[in-house]
Write a protein that holds these residues in place. Sequence first.
Motif, PDB file in Angstrom:
ATOM      1  N   UNK A  42      46.551  38.586  29.684  1.00  0.00           N
ATOM      2  CA  UNK A  42      46.315  38.429  28.247  1.00  0.00           C
ATOM      3  C   UNK A  42      46.588  36.975  27.884  1.00  0.00           C
ATOM      4  N   UNK A  43      45.504  36.246  27.672  1.00  0.00           N
ATOM      5  CA  UNK A  43      45.651  34.816  27.456  1.00  0.00           C
ATOM      6  C   UNK A  43      46.223  34.184  28.717  1.00  0.00           C
ATOM      7  N   UNK A  44      47.294  33.432  28.574  1.00  0.00           N
ATOM      8  CA  UNK A  44      47.927  32.811  29.737  1.00  0.00           C
ATOM      9  C   UNK A  44      49.065  33.626  30.294  1.00  0.00           C
ATOM     10  N   UNK A  45      49.229  34.853  29.794  1.00  0.00           N
ATOM     11  CA  UNK A  45      50.360  35.684  30.207  1.00  0.00           C
ATOM     12  C   UNK A  45      49.901  36.833  31.096  1.00  0.00           C
ATOM     13  N   UNK A  46      50.677  37.133  32.129  1.00  0.00           N
ATOM     14  CA  UNK A  46      50.401  38.260  33.004  1.00  0.00           C
ATOM     15  C   UNK A  46      51.498  39.303  32.814  1.00  0.00           C
ATOM     16  N   UNK A  47      51.075  40.564  32.615  1.00  0.00           N
ATOM     17  CA  UNK A  47      52.025  41.641  32.343  1.00  0.00           C
ATOM     18  C   UNK A  47      51.899  42.718  33.403  1.00  0.00           C
ATOM     19  N   UNK A  48      53.041  43.241  33.841  1.00  0.00           N
ATOM     20  CA  UNK A  48      53.080  44.291  34.849  1.00  0.00           C
ATOM     21  C   UNK A  48      52.887  45.645  34.178  1.00  0.00           C
ATOM     22  N   UNK A  49      51.740  46.293  34.429  1.00  0.00           N
ATOM     23  CA  UNK A  49      51.470  47.635  33.890  1.00  0.00           C
ATOM     24  C   UNK A  49      51.260  48.615  35.029  1.00  0.00           C
ATOM     25  N   UNK A  50      51.912  48.352  36.155  1.00  0.00           N
ATOM     26  CA  UNK A  50      51.700  49.197  37.332  1.00  0.00           C
ATOM     27  C   UNK A  50      52.217  50.614  37.115  1.00  0.00           C
ATOM     28  N   UNK A  51      53.279  50.765  36.346  1.00  0.00           N
ATOM     29  CA  UNK A  51      53.796  52.099  36.004  1.00  0.00           C
ATOM     30  C   UNK A  51      53.568  52.335  34.521  1.00  0.00           C
ATOM     31  N   UNK A 106      43.829  40.841  23.600  1.00  0.00           N
ATOM     32  CA  UNK A 106      44.096  42.079  24.327  1.00  0.00           C
ATOM     33  C   UNK A 106      43.033  43.141  24.170  1.00  0.00           C
ATOM     34  N   UNK A 107      41.952  42.825  23.451  1.00  0.00           N
ATOM     35  CA  UNK A 107      40.962  43.847  23.077  1.00  0.00           C
ATOM     36  C   UNK A 107      40.219  44.445  24.246  1.00  0.00           C
ATOM     37  N   UNK A 108      40.159  43.744  25.356  1.00  0.00           N
ATOM     38  CA  UNK A 108      39.462  44.264  26.536  1.00  0.00           C
ATOM     39  C   UNK A 108      40.395  44.320  27.747  1.00  0.00           C
TER      40      UNK A 108
END
Length: 420
Positions: free
Chosen positions: A142-151, A129-131
Motif C-alpha cells: 500500500x503505497x510505500x508500505x508493506x503489510x503482513x496479511x499472511x494470517x 488501498x482500494x485494490x
Amino acid sequence: MPFKRLTMAITLGGLLSACAQQPQPKITKADVVNHYADIAHAVYADSLTAAEQLDSALRLLLANPSEQTLAQARTAWKAARVPYQQSEVFRFGNPLVDDWEGQLNAWPLDEGLIDYVDRGYQHELGNAGATANIIANPMLQVGGEQLDASRITPELLAGLNELAGSEANVASGYHAIEFLLWGQDLNGTNSGAGERPYTDFVPGEQCTNGNCDRRRDYLQAASTLLTGDLAWMAGQWRADQTDNYRAELTTLPADEGLRRMLFGMGSLSLGELAGERMKVALVANSVEDEHDCFSDNTHNSHYYNEKGIVNLMFGEYLRIDGSTLQGPSLLQLVGQQDAASAAKIATQFKLSEQAVHALVDSAEQRGVAFDQLIAADNPTGNQLVQGTIDSLVQQTRAIELAANTVGITNLSPDTADHEF
C-alpha cells in the motif's frame, strides 16, 4: 427467517383515552432516560444474539458450502440487520457509540480492498488501498508500505480499517460480510443483487475465483470480530454494572440524558437517514451510495433505522424473541406538558414511519428496490424517495418540538452538511 414488521402498539388516541379513564402517575425525565438505557441494552443484546445466529450460519456454510447453506447465511445476515439498524439511534448523542460504530457498519466501502472485483470496478480516487485485495495477497503493498496479511485474524481486520487514511477502506463489519456473501451487485439500477457463487468458499480444486481458504478465513474472522464488538457494547448498557457507559449516563443530570437521546434521534432522522443514506444516493443517482448495496436490502435497513427513532418516542421495542419492552416514554413526558404538542408529534411520527415503509412495499410488493428507485430514468421512484426525505425532515421538526416542550432548547440535530 421472515422479518417481523414492527408497528406502533400505542396510538395517541389509545394513550389519551386511557389517561381519561384513570389518573396516570406522572413520569420524570430520569424515568425516561433510564428506560432509554433499558431499550439500548435490549437492542444491543438482540443484535448480539442475531450476530451469533449469523455466525452459526456462516460456520455451516464453511463446513458444507452449497447453494442452500449460502442462502441460509444470507437470510441470517438480513435477520441480523433488523435489531442492529434499530441501534443506530444511540449513535450521535453518545460519543462512546459513535466512535465504536464505524468498525461494524462503515459504508460505502471499496470492496477491492477485500477481494476480487469486476474489471470495470471504479474505486475512490486516490485510495491507495482500494485494490489491495487482502484475500489474494498475504503481503499487502500500500503505497510505500508493506503489510503482513499472511494470517487473516479479527485483529488484522480491525487494524486494516481506514488503511492509508481512507474511510472507504472498510475491512470489517456487516458490509464486509455482506460483500463476501453476495459479491458485487453488477446490475446497476436494474433489478438484482450480487451473485457470488457458493463455490467461492469450496476448498481445493472446486474453488472458484481463487484463494478460497483465505476467503473462508476472512469470513470467519469478520464474524468473530462482529460478535465480540457487539458483546462489548451490550455490556456497556447493562443495568447491573457500576463502571460502564450506562452508569455514566444515568448519573448525569436528567436534562443531559434527554439531550443526548433527542440529539441522536434528530441526527439519525435528518443528517444520516434523510441525508447520507437517501439524499446523497438520490441526487447522484448512485448505487455506490446505497446502504446495503450488495444484497439490495437497503429498504429494510432504512425502515429499521426509522423504527429505532420511533421506539424511543413511544418508549417500546419489539424484541427478536417476540416480547415487547415498554416503559416511560418521551411522548408521555411531552404530553404531561402539552397534550396538543404530543398529538402533533404522534401524528407526524406515524406519517414518517409509513413514508419509510413505502420503500419496503416498493421492494417487496412491486419488486422495485431502492437502487431502482434512485435511477435517473425513474421519476416516479425518485419522487417516492424524495417524499420519504421530506417526511423525515418533518419528523425532525417534531423531535425539536418534543425537545422544546420538555425544556431541552437549542437542540440543533446534525445535518451532515446537507440542506433540506
